[in-house]
Design an enzyme around this catalytic site. Sequence first.
Site, PDB file in Angstrom:
ATOM      1  N   HIS A 175      -1.991   5.610   0.251  1.00 58.94           N
ATOM      2  CA  HIS A 175      -1.453   4.297  -0.095  1.00 58.94           C
ATOM      3  C   HIS A 175      -1.636   3.389   1.112  1.00 58.94           C
ATOM      4  O   HIS A 175      -1.428   3.801   2.247  1.00 58.94           O
ATOM      5  CB  HIS A 175       0.022   4.427  -0.462  1.00 58.94           C
ATOM      6  CG  HIS A 175       0.706   3.124  -0.688  1.00 58.94           C
ATOM      7  ND1 HIS A 175       0.161   2.127  -1.462  1.00 58.94           N
ATOM      8  CD2 HIS A 175       1.889   2.634  -0.224  1.00 58.94           C
ATOM      9  CE1 HIS A 175       0.980   1.086  -1.476  1.00 58.94           C
ATOM     10  NE2 HIS A 175       2.034   1.372  -0.734  1.00 58.94           N
TER      11      HIS A 175
ATOM     12  N   CYS B  86       5.021   1.457  -5.581  1.00 53.92           N
ATOM     13  CA  CYS B  86       3.821   1.824  -4.815  1.00 53.92           C
ATOM     14  C   CYS B  86       3.384   3.265  -5.067  1.00 53.92           C
ATOM     15  O   CYS B  86       2.236   3.629  -4.807  1.00 53.92           O
ATOM     16  CB  CYS B  86       4.056   1.605  -3.327  1.00 53.92           C
ATOM     17  SG  CYS B  86       4.351  -0.119  -2.932  1.00 53.92           S
TER      18      CYS B  86
ATOM     19  N   ASN C  33      -1.263  -4.585   0.926  1.00 57.49           N
ATOM     20  CA  ASN C  33      -0.587  -3.577   0.097  1.00 57.49           C
ATOM     21  C   ASN C  33      -0.610  -4.043  -1.364  1.00 57.49           C
ATOM     22  O   ASN C  33       0.066  -5.005  -1.713  1.00 57.49           O
ATOM     23  CB  ASN C  33       0.850  -3.406   0.600  1.00 57.49           C
ATOM     24  CG  ASN C  33       1.627  -2.363  -0.191  1.00 57.49           C
ATOM     25  OD1 ASN C  33       1.180  -1.901  -1.242  1.00 57.49           O
ATOM     26  ND2 ASN C  33       2.791  -2.010   0.312  1.00 57.49           N
TER      27      ASN C  33
END
Length: 330
Positions: free
Chosen positions: A253, A115, A283
Site C-alpha cells: 500500500h 486502504c 495514497n
Amino acid sequence: MTNQRVLMTAVGSYLPANVVTNEALSSFVDTDDAWIRRRTGIAQRHLVADGETTSDLAYHAATKALANAGLAGGDIDLIIIATTTPDNTFPSTATKLQHMIDAKGAIAFDIQAVCAGFVYALDVADAMLRSGRGRRALVVGAESFSKLLDWEDRATCVLFGDGAGAVVLELADDAGDDAGDWGIRSSVLHSDGAYRDILYVDGGPSSNAAVGHVRMEGKEVFRHAVEKLASVMDEALSAANMQAGDIDWLVPHQANVRIIDAMQKKMDLPSDRVVRTVEQHANTSAASIPLALSAAVDDGRIKNGDVLAMEAIGGGLAWGAALVKFGRPL
Ligand code: UT7
C-alpha cells in the site's frame, strides 16, 4: 483430489488526467513541496475532474484488465469493488460496473475496508471462487478519495489521490491445469475497531447524513502501520510456508515512503525489489496496490511467475497481507 487454486492472470489500471503537483497544491494549501516530499515521498497526485466518478475510473481499469486477460465482461462471474468513495450510497459501484462491462449474471458488490480494501476484496474473491461461486472474478480498487478531503486541513489533504486498479482472478481446479503453487498462496486479514478514532471520516448516512471529511492522527496511524504490517506479513509468509527471501516483489500500500522503507528493511529485501508509486500517485486508498502492480507489470519489472507480497492498513483499523504467484503456468 483436485488442485484448486485462484490465479491472478491480468491487471489493468487508470489514473485521471488531471495531475496536481506539490507546487500547485501549495498555491492554495499552507504547505510546501519540501515538507511533503520529506515526510511522505509524494511529489504529485492525480485528481478526478468534475463529473468524473469512481465507476468511471473502475470501468477504465477493468476494461484494461479484461483486455490483458483476453476476456470480455460476459466471461466474469463475480465483481468486487473495494471503495470508500462509491458514486452513490447505493446501489453499489460494482453493480454499475457490471452493467458498464456487460457482465450479465455476475454477482457484484462493494467492500469497504478503506486502504486495506484491495487485500480484503482479494481474500473474499479467493474464498468465493474456491467455494464454487464462479470461475472468474474482477477485483477492483477504485477511489475518488479527493471527494473526502478537507482542503483546509494540510495534515491530510496533501496525502491522497484518485485512481483505480483491477485484477482478473481465474479458478484452476482441474488437475490438468497443473496450477501447482501458482495464484493466491496465502491471505491474512485483521481488524480492530478500538482504533476507529485515529483515522475516520466525520460523516455518513446514519450519523449526520453528510459525506464528511477525512480526520487522522497521522503519527499514531504511522506507528500502527509499521508494527502491524510487519506482523501480518510474517503471518502470511508462515501460512504459505515461505520466507521473505522467497518474495520477488513487495507491492505495498502506497501511503508513505517511510512506511514502505521500514517494511523493506524488516523483510530484508533489496530496494529494487519494492514497487514504489507513492511519489507519482500519492495514497489512493484501495486503489494503491493494484495501481502499483499494474505500473510494474506494464514496465516489465513484474513477470509471469513472480511471487508478490502485498500489504495494506487503513481506517478501522483494518489491515492484511497476501502472497501471490502472479500469472499462469505456460
Ligand atoms: O493509508 C492509510 C494509512 N495512513 C497512513 O499510513 C499515514 C500515516 N502517517 C503519516 O504518514 C505521517 O504521520 C504524516 C505524513 C501524516 C505526518 O508526518 P509526521 O512526521 O507524523 O508529521 P506531524 O503530523 O507530526 O507534523 C509535524 C509538523 C507539524 O508542525 P509542528 O507542530 O511540529 O510545528 C505540522 O503542523 O509538520 C506540520 N505539518 C505540515 N507542514 C507543512 C503537517 N502537515 C503539513 C503540511 N505541510 N502538509
